[in-house]
Write a protein that holds these residues in place. Structure first.
Motif, short mmCIF file in Angstrom:
data_model
loop_
_atom_site.label_atom_id
_atom_site.label_comp_id
_atom_site.label_asym_id
_atom_site.label_seq_id
_atom_site.Cartn_x
_atom_site.Cartn_y
_atom_site.Cartn_z
N ARG A 198 0.84 -1.19 0.00
CA ARG A 198 0.00 0.00 0.00
C ARG A 198 0.88 1.25 0.00
O ARG A 198 2.00 1.23 0.50
N TRP A 199 0.33 2.31 -0.58
CA TRP A 199 1.02 3.59 -0.55
C TRP A 199 0.58 4.36 0.69
O TRP A 199 -0.61 4.55 0.93
N VAL A 200 1.55 4.79 1.47
CA VAL A 200 1.29 5.58 2.67
C VAL A 200 2.16 6.84 2.59
O VAL A 200 2.98 6.99 1.69
N ARG A 201 1.98 7.75 3.53
CA ARG A 201 2.83 8.93 3.60
C ARG A 201 3.69 8.82 4.85
O ARG A 201 3.24 8.34 5.89
N ARG A 202 4.94 9.23 4.72
CA ARG A 202 5.83 9.16 5.87
C ARG A 202 6.65 10.43 5.99
O ARG A 202 6.79 11.20 5.03
N ASP A 203 7.21 10.62 7.16
CA ASP A 203 7.98 11.83 7.47
C ASP A 203 9.29 11.86 6.68
O ASP A 203 9.78 10.82 6.22
N PRO A 204 9.88 13.06 6.53
CA PRO A 204 11.17 13.16 5.85
C PRO A 204 12.23 12.28 6.50
O PRO A 204 12.27 12.15 7.73
N LEU A 205 13.08 11.71 5.69
CA LEU A 205 14.05 10.74 6.19
C LEU A 205 15.04 11.35 7.17
O LEU A 205 15.44 10.71 8.15
N ILE A 206 15.47 12.59 6.92
CA ILE A 206 16.43 13.20 7.84
C ILE A 206 15.80 13.38 9.21
O ILE A 206 16.43 13.13 10.24
N ARG A 207 14.53 13.79 9.24
CA ARG A 207 13.85 13.94 10.53
C ARG A 207 13.70 12.59 11.21
O ARG A 207 13.89 12.48 12.42
N GLN A 208 13.36 11.56 10.44
CA GLN A 208 13.23 10.23 11.03
C GLN A 208 14.54 9.78 11.67
O GLN A 208 14.54 9.18 12.75
N LEU A 209 15.65 10.04 10.98
CA LEU A 209 16.95 9.64 11.53
C LEU A 209 17.24 10.41 12.81
O LEU A 209 17.70 9.82 13.80
N ARG A 210 16.98 11.71 12.81
CA ARG A 210 17.23 12.52 14.00
C ARG A 210 16.39 12.03 15.18
O ARG A 210 16.87 11.92 16.31
N GLU A 211 15.12 11.72 14.91
CA GLU A 211 14.24 11.24 15.98
C GLU A 211 14.65 9.86 16.47
O GLU A 211 14.52 9.55 17.66
N ALA A 212 15.16 9.03 15.56
CA ALA A 212 15.63 7.70 15.97
C ALA A 212 16.86 7.82 16.86
O ALA A 212 17.00 7.08 17.85
N ILE A 213 17.74 8.77 16.55
CA ILE A 213 18.92 8.99 17.38
C ILE A 213 18.50 9.49 18.76
O ILE A 213 18.99 9.02 19.79
N ALA A 214 17.56 10.45 18.78
CA ALA A 214 17.07 10.97 20.05
C ALA A 214 16.42 9.88 20.88
O ALA A 214 16.61 9.81 22.10
N SER A 215 15.68 8.99 20.22
CA SER A 215 15.02 7.89 20.94
C SER A 215 16.04 6.93 21.52
O SER A 215 15.87 6.42 22.63
N SER A 216 17.13 6.70 20.78
CA SER A 216 18.16 5.78 21.30
C SER A 216 18.91 6.40 22.46
O SER A 216 19.43 5.71 23.34
N LEU A 217 18.96 7.74 22.49
CA LEU A 217 19.62 8.42 23.60
C LEU A 217 18.79 8.37 24.88
O LEU A 217 19.32 8.30 25.98
N THR A 218 17.47 8.42 24.72
CA THR A 218 16.58 8.49 25.88
C THR A 218 15.76 7.24 26.10
O THR A 218 15.05 7.13 27.09
N GLY A 219 15.84 6.30 25.15
CA GLY A 219 15.00 5.10 25.26
C GLY A 219 13.55 5.39 24.97
O GLY A 219 12.67 4.57 25.23
N GLY A 220 13.28 6.59 24.40
CA GLY A 220 11.91 6.95 24.07
C GLY A 220 11.08 7.32 25.28
O GLY A 220 9.88 7.57 25.17
#
Length: 228
Positions: free
Chosen positions: A28-50
């Motif tokens: 299916r076609w969906v919409r997703r956030d910009p990849l750079i933002r996703q990477l930044r948020e993933a890094i932040a999540s790994s720093l804080t455990g979410g």
């Protein structure tokens, strides 16, 4: 992706965009956030455990390579922007800076220049995708016999992985071992990249096959399964 322009790549890196995903076994076609933002948020999540806690407290592993890659990409984007607009005050995020750079660069670029940057930023897109969508790893087991397929190089179906070791106090060492299936296949669930981003390898001897050569290996497995 085949037929992409530089703007297509920049869009996927910097703004919400359509994405082909597999949901409940259907594409299916969906919409997703910009990849750079996703990477930044993933890094932040790994720093804080979410959950606002430091990763050392939360037990969530911190990907230092992702942080390093993000810093490198942010610097590349900023350098490119300042090269075309030395007096420009940069925005707060690399997404905004990349879009500003593209607008200024595109107005004065030629096809060759656009091609060079398209390939460069497409490579960054692939790096981010690899970070955001880790591959699925499957053990290759004959479902009829419930036994693992043997490696065509070393002939092993199983191998022992040493997880840990230390002195045993008697002049020797103790070993924490785990029995594993030798052959594993690695692929990405969304199918992006197809066989070119897939691999089969042996954990015992290191033999591996990638890309379109997997088709021949899969045929050999089918023949072996029929003969068993």
């Amino acid at each position: 992706m085949h037929g992409d322009t530089l703007l297509d790549v920049v869009d996927r890196l910097t703004i919400e965009h359509p994405y082909r995903a597999v949901i409940d076994g259907r594409t299916r076609w969906v919409r997703r956030d910009p990849l750079i933002r996703q990477l930044r948020e993933a890094i932040a999540s790994s720093l804080t455990g979410g959950n606002g806690l430091a990763s050392s407290q939360s037990g969530v592993p911190f990907d230092t390579d992702a942080m390093e890659q993000y810093d490198i990409l942010e610097r590349i984007i900023l350098d490119n922007l300042l090269a075309v607009a030395p007096d420009r005050v940069p925005a707060l995020t690399p997404e905004e800076n990349l879009r500003t750079w593209y607008t200024l660069f595109h107005a004065a670029s030629d096809d060759e220049g656009e091609k060079i940057y398209r390939l460069a930023f497409a490579a960054w897109e692939a790096k981010i995708e690899a970070k955001l969508t880790p591959p699925v790893v499957l053990e290759l087991i004959d479902m009829k016999t419930r036994r693992p397929f043997e490696c065509p190089e070393c002939g092993m179906g199983w191998f022992e992985k040493i997880l840990n070791s230390g002195p045993n106090g008697r002049g020797g060492r103790w070993y924490d071992r785990e029995k594993r299936v030798a052959l594993t296949a690695m692929y990405r669930p969304d199918g992006n990249g197809g066989l070119e981003r897939s691999a089969v390898e042996c954990g015992c001897c290191g033999w591996h096959v990638t890309g379109t050569d997997i088709r021949g290996f899969a045929w050999d497995l089918e023949e072996a399964a029929v003969a068993s």
